[in-house]
Scaffold this motif. Structure first.
Motif, PDB file in Angstrom:
ATOM      1  N   LEU A 353     -14.425  65.886 -16.158  1.00 25.45           N
ATOM      2  CA  LEU A 353     -13.337  65.054 -16.665  1.00 25.45           C
ATOM      3  C   LEU A 353     -12.645  65.725 -17.844  1.00 25.45           C
ATOM      4  N   SER A 354     -13.410  66.377 -18.714  1.00 31.46           N
ATOM      5  CA  SER A 354     -12.832  67.043 -19.883  1.00 31.46           C
ATOM      6  C   SER A 354     -11.886  68.157 -19.473  1.00 31.46           C
ATOM      7  N   ALA A 355     -12.321  68.983 -18.529  1.00 27.04           N
ATOM      8  CA  ALA A 355     -11.483  70.092 -18.074  1.00 27.04           C
ATOM      9  C   ALA A 355     -10.196  69.584 -17.438  1.00 27.04           C
ATOM     10  N   SER A 356     -10.296  68.554 -16.605  1.00 28.17           N
ATOM     11  CA  SER A 356      -9.093  68.029 -15.942  1.00 28.17           C
ATOM     12  C   SER A 356      -8.163  67.345 -16.941  1.00 28.17           C
ATOM     13  N   SER A 357      -8.723  66.701 -17.966  1.00 29.32           N
ATOM     14  CA  SER A 357      -7.901  66.051 -18.989  1.00 29.32           C
ATOM     15  C   SER A 357      -7.076  67.069 -19.756  1.00 29.32           C
ATOM     16  N   MET A 358      -7.722  68.171 -20.168  1.00 25.47           N
ATOM     17  CA  MET A 358      -6.994  69.207 -20.909  1.00 25.47           C
ATOM     18  C   MET A 358      -5.917  69.843 -20.054  1.00 25.47           C
ATOM     19  N   PHE A 359      -6.233  70.098 -18.778  1.00 25.02           N
ATOM     20  CA  PHE A 359      -5.224  70.724 -17.919  1.00 25.02           C
ATOM     21  C   PHE A 359      -4.036  69.794 -17.707  1.00 25.02           C
ATOM     22  N   ALA A 360      -4.323  68.532 -17.343  1.00 23.32           N
ATOM     23  CA  ALA A 360      -3.235  67.597 -17.027  1.00 23.32           C
ATOM     24  C   ALA A 360      -2.325  67.368 -18.227  1.00 23.32           C
ATOM     25  N   ARG A 361      -2.909  67.220 -19.418  1.00 23.99           N
ATOM     26  CA  ARG A 361      -2.098  66.902 -20.599  1.00 23.99           C
ATOM     27  C   ARG A 361      -1.520  68.142 -21.269  1.00 23.99           C
ATOM     28  N   ASN A 362      -2.387  69.083 -21.622  1.00 21.75           N
ATOM     29  CA  ASN A 362      -1.966  70.203 -22.467  1.00 21.75           C
ATOM     30  C   ASN A 362      -1.332  71.351 -21.701  1.00 21.75           C
ATOM     31  N   ILE A 363      -1.659  71.497 -20.432  1.00 23.21           N
ATOM     32  CA  ILE A 363      -1.049  72.570 -19.649  1.00 23.21           C
ATOM     33  C   ILE A 363       0.083  72.033 -18.781  1.00 23.21           C
ATOM     34  N   TYR A 364      -0.236  71.062 -17.920  1.00 23.73           N
ATOM     35  CA  TYR A 364       0.773  70.579 -16.977  1.00 23.73           C
ATOM     36  C   TYR A 364       1.885  69.793 -17.675  1.00 23.73           C
ATOM     37  N   GLN A 365       1.499  68.781 -18.465  1.00 26.45           N
ATOM     38  CA  GLN A 365       2.511  67.904 -19.058  1.00 26.45           C
ATOM     39  C   GLN A 365       3.247  68.558 -20.224  1.00 26.45           C
ATOM     40  N   LEU A 366       2.503  69.051 -21.211  1.00 27.90           N
ATOM     41  CA  LEU A 366       3.149  69.527 -22.430  1.00 27.90           C
ATOM     42  C   LEU A 366       3.778  70.906 -22.285  1.00 27.90           C
ATOM     43  N   SER A 367       3.283  71.718 -21.354  1.00 30.17           N
ATOM     44  CA  SER A 367       3.821  73.067 -21.205  1.00 30.17           C
ATOM     45  C   SER A 367       4.857  73.186 -20.093  1.00 30.17           C
ATOM     46  N   PHE A 368       4.722  72.390 -19.023  1.00 29.07           N
ATOM     47  CA  PHE A 368       5.602  72.576 -17.874  1.00 29.07           C
ATOM     48  C   PHE A 368       6.418  71.330 -17.505  1.00 29.07           C
ATOM     49  N   ARG A 369       5.826  70.154 -17.635  1.00 26.99           N
ATOM     50  CA  ARG A 369       6.494  68.940 -17.156  1.00 26.99           C
ATOM     51  C   ARG A 369       6.490  67.873 -18.242  1.00 26.99           C
ATOM     52  N   GLN A 370       7.291  68.115 -19.303  1.00 27.93           N
ATOM     53  CA  GLN A 370       7.296  67.172 -20.423  1.00 27.93           C
ATOM     54  C   GLN A 370       7.738  65.776 -20.015  1.00 27.93           C
ATOM     55  N   ASN A 371       8.553  65.678 -18.974  1.00 20.21           N
ATOM     56  CA  ASN A 371       9.072  64.375 -18.547  1.00 20.21           C
ATOM     57  C   ASN A 371       8.306  63.796 -17.352  1.00 20.21           C
ATOM     58  N   ALA A 372       7.131  64.326 -17.107  1.00 19.52           N
ATOM     59  CA  ALA A 372       6.349  63.842 -15.965  1.00 19.52           C
ATOM     60  C   ALA A 372       5.966  62.376 -16.165  1.00 19.52           C
ATOM     61  N   SER A 373       5.992  61.611 -15.083  1.00 19.63           N
ATOM     62  CA  SER A 373       5.631  60.197 -15.154  1.00 19.63           C
ATOM     63  C   SER A 373       4.129  60.039 -15.312  1.00 19.63           C
ATOM     64  N   ASP A 374       3.717  58.873 -15.751  1.00 19.07           N
ATOM     65  CA  ASP A 374       2.295  58.602 -15.922  1.00 19.07           C
ATOM     66  C   ASP A 374       1.570  58.696 -14.584  1.00 19.07           C
ATOM     67  N   ARG A 375       2.190  58.223 -13.536  1.00 16.44           N
ATOM     68  CA  ARG A 375       1.583  58.284 -12.198  1.00 16.44           C
ATOM     69  C   ARG A 375       1.367  59.730 -11.761  1.00 16.44           C
ATOM     70  N   GLU A 376       2.333  60.584 -12.081  1.00 14.98           N
ATOM     71  CA  GLU A 376       2.215  61.998 -11.730  1.00 14.98           C
ATOM     72  C   GLU A 376       1.045  62.656 -12.465  1.00 14.98           C
ATOM     73  N   ILE A 377       0.887  62.334 -13.743  1.00 14.96           N
ATOM     74  CA  ILE A 377      -0.213  62.892 -14.536  1.00 14.96           C
ATOM     75  C   ILE A 377      -1.556  62.432 -13.980  1.00 14.96           C
ATOM     76  N   VAL A 378      -1.638  61.173 -13.572  1.00 20.35           N
ATOM     77  CA  VAL A 378      -2.881  60.652 -12.997  1.00 20.35           C
ATOM     78  C   VAL A 378      -3.253  61.423 -11.736  1.00 20.35           C
ATOM     79  N   TRP A 379      -2.276  61.714 -10.893  1.00 17.91           N
ATOM     80  CA  TRP A 379      -2.572  62.446  -9.661  1.00 17.91           C
ATOM     81  C   TRP A 379      -2.954  63.894  -9.950  1.00 17.91           C
ATOM     82  N   VAL A 380      -2.332  64.492 -10.950  1.00 17.01           N
ATOM     83  CA  VAL A 380      -2.722  65.853 -11.350  1.00 17.01           C
ATOM     84  C   VAL A 380      -4.171  65.859 -11.812  1.00 17.01           C
TER      85      VAL A 380
END
Length: 578
Positions: A353-380
């Protein structure tokens, strides 16, 4: 060894109980979190984890298969013994230090993951670099858990270790996939209770077996093997200190730990949870130490296990399930082994869970998809939970020593992330240039020191090194701590040097390509506004606004206050407790 139906029944019952609790917790998450805060509920549980559940889940962060089996293995192995079973004291001290110095500033600023302060201060590039050792640490840790779990199950029902590892990983990944932190936290309560009850019920029966010599006698006298108390030779004292500091200080900067800290209902609760978990780690290590001592005190030729002994068969890492299997009555054995096998997942699920949390938030959302929806982050997060779980399983199938994986998982975290965390929280004035330089210097010094576990020869031969039986040189010099200190001081020196060169005009502003000194309010720096929600903090580069703390929002900090210690004033405490 025959197939044991009773063992299979015990495994199925305990696994179904764990899975049921995990699914119930997932249902609870779905019904208590709003649609817009679903990803936050998965990562930090809505920041409402109380003392009871929080104490159990933070203890279970370390007390799992690697901790229990690894401690028993260290005590059992001749020539090492209790003197080299450093994990119980090391990780307990790391929790105390984390509670004293790190929990309050991290929780007070309302971060969501451990990487948030790095991305806030150093930018998204540096956050991505630090994600690599953090991810590798979590994966090595989870692999150690699955390896221990597979070994335990293979002893109970005599199935292939690889099959048992895969089944165990699927169970842990499933309930983590559907419930996030709530599932992990509530299953931790059940798992920790199972470990405690299962081991303590089994210990008296194992100690009273006719083939077991009094462990008080074998602690200091050689009977079946060297005394299980062990000893530290004068030549190995620096190696012992290096490993101990690695476990103690390297046990702090883990997302699995800070996930519990950041899910606490207040900063004070985060500190209290750390202290409770430190005590819990010590208590949970006692039966593991006793089982390792029992293994060292047993005449194995007088048991059904026969000859040669587990050490000669290279099954020292399985000494805990072997003791329970061959030295306890059958039903006590199956209860103890069933409880432990279902319970040792308690750290693996946290790491995934820790690894997936860091990837979804700090890599996917903050680095590539700042406007990603909450649903999208959950699926990531769900996809990466599955992928990281599969990766940890693959590594577990290649593992040869639980304790070896344990030390290896802490190496990168200790040498690279710990000095960076010290700088970002407590050293005012560090910047991205210093962080990158410290990162590289620490990494190079660690790699050039060699790694016997990976059969990697050193490039730098420190004083006192010697070849082992595989002709791989072993370092006696505390080079890991040297690498950590070098990384720490390099960060500070290079940061202040870069600041001086740019601010004095020695270097033109256009060379500040990382926007770390001159271009303080560049576009990249303002991108960090995505670390906080727009309806929580109004960012204004000329007049920063103090954050209004709220437990339902994912982030509450500004760039201006990266180093300011947030005092626990009555107003703040009331805001956090509400």
């Amino acid at each position: 060894m025959a197939f044991h139906v009773e063992g299979l029944v015990a495994i199925v019952v305990f696994y179904l109980a764990i899975l049921a609790v995990g699914i119930w917790a997932a249902w609870k998450t779905k019904n208590t979190s709003s649609e817009g805060d679903r990803s936050e509920a998965i990562i930090v549980g809505g920041r409402d984890i109380g003392l009871l559940v929080g104490g159990f889940t933070m203890t279970a962060t370390w007390v799992g298969g690697g901790y229990i089996n690894g401690t028993a293995e260290a005590v059992y192995v001749p020539g090492y013994g209790l003197a080299w079973a450093q994990a119980p004291i090391g990780y307990s001290l790391s929790l105390v230090l984390g509670g004293l110095f790190f929990a309050k500033p991290m929780r007070s600023k309302g971060y969501v993951t451990m990487l948030d302060p790095f991305q806030q201060l150093y930018g998204k590039r540096m956050g991505g670099l630090l994600f690599i050792p953090a991810l590798m640490g979590e994966m090595f840790w989870a692999a150690a858990i699955f390896s221990a779990l597979g070994a335990t199950i293979s002893v109970i029902i005599d199935i292939n270790v690889n099959i048992s590892v895969i089944i165990s990983a699927l169970i842990a990944t499933l309930y983590t996939l559907v419930g996030g932190l709530y599932s992990v936290a509530y299953t931790d309560v059940v798992q920790l209770f199972c470990i405690f009850l299962g081991l303590w019920i089994s210990v008296p029966f194992a100690m009273s077996h006719p083939a077991v010599t009094d462990i008080g006698l074998t602690a200091v006298h050689q009977v079946h093997q060297a005394p299980w108390l062990g000893s530290i030779n004068s030549l190995d004292i620096y190696t012992w200190l290096d490993n101990f500091l690695l476990l103690t200080l390297g046990g702090i900067p883990w997302q699995a730990y800070f996930q519990r800290v950041l899910s606490s209902s207040s900063a004070t609760y985060a500190q209290v949870l750390s202290f409770l978990a430190a005590f819990g780690c010590l208590v949970m290590a006692i039966p593991a130490v006793l089982i390792g001592a029992i293994g060292a005190s047993t005449a194995w030729n007088e048991t059904e296990y026969g000859v040669p002994d587990p050490m000669s068969k290279k099954e020292a890492d399985m000494i805990l399930p072997i003791v329970l299997q061959y030295l306890c009555p059958v039903y006590i054995s199956f209860f103890g082994l069933g409880a432990v096998s279902a319970a040792v997942m308690s750290s693996a699920d946290s790491s995934i869970l820790s690894a997936s949390s860091m990837f979804a938030r700090n890599i996917y959302q903050l680095s590539f998809r700042q406007n990603a929806s909450d649903r999208e982050i959950v699926w990531v997060m769900r996809i990466t939970v599955f992928l990281f779980g599969a990766s940890a399983t693959a590594m577990a199938l290649l593992a040869s020593s639980v304790y070896g994986l344990w030390y290896l998982s802490s190496d990168l975290v200790y040498i690279i992330i710990f000095p960076q965390l010290l700088c970002v929280l407590f050293i005012k004035g560090t910047n991205t240039y210093g962080a990158i330089a410290g990162y590289l210097f620490g990494l190079v010094l660690r790699i050039t020191g060699g790694e016997p576990y990976l059969y990697l020869q050193p490039l730098i031969y420190y004083p006192g090194c010697y070849p082992d039986e595989n002709n791989i040189y072993i370092q006696r010099f505390p080079f890991k701590t040297l690498a950590m200190l070098t990384s720490f001081f390099t960060n500070i020196i290079v940061s202040y040097l870069a600041k001086y060169l740019f601010e004095s005009g020695t270097l033109p502003p256009k060379l500040d390509f990382l926007d770390a000194v001159v271009a303080r309010y560049s576009r990249e720096h303002m991108d960090k506004a995505t670390l906080v929600k727009s309806d929580n903090i109004v960012l204004n580069e000329l007049a920063p606004v103090n954050p209004r703390h709220s437990l339902t929002l994912s982030s509450t900090f500004t760039n201006k206050e990266a180093f300011n210690y947030v005092d626990s004033s009555p107003e703040l405490s009331n805001a956090e407790d509400n």
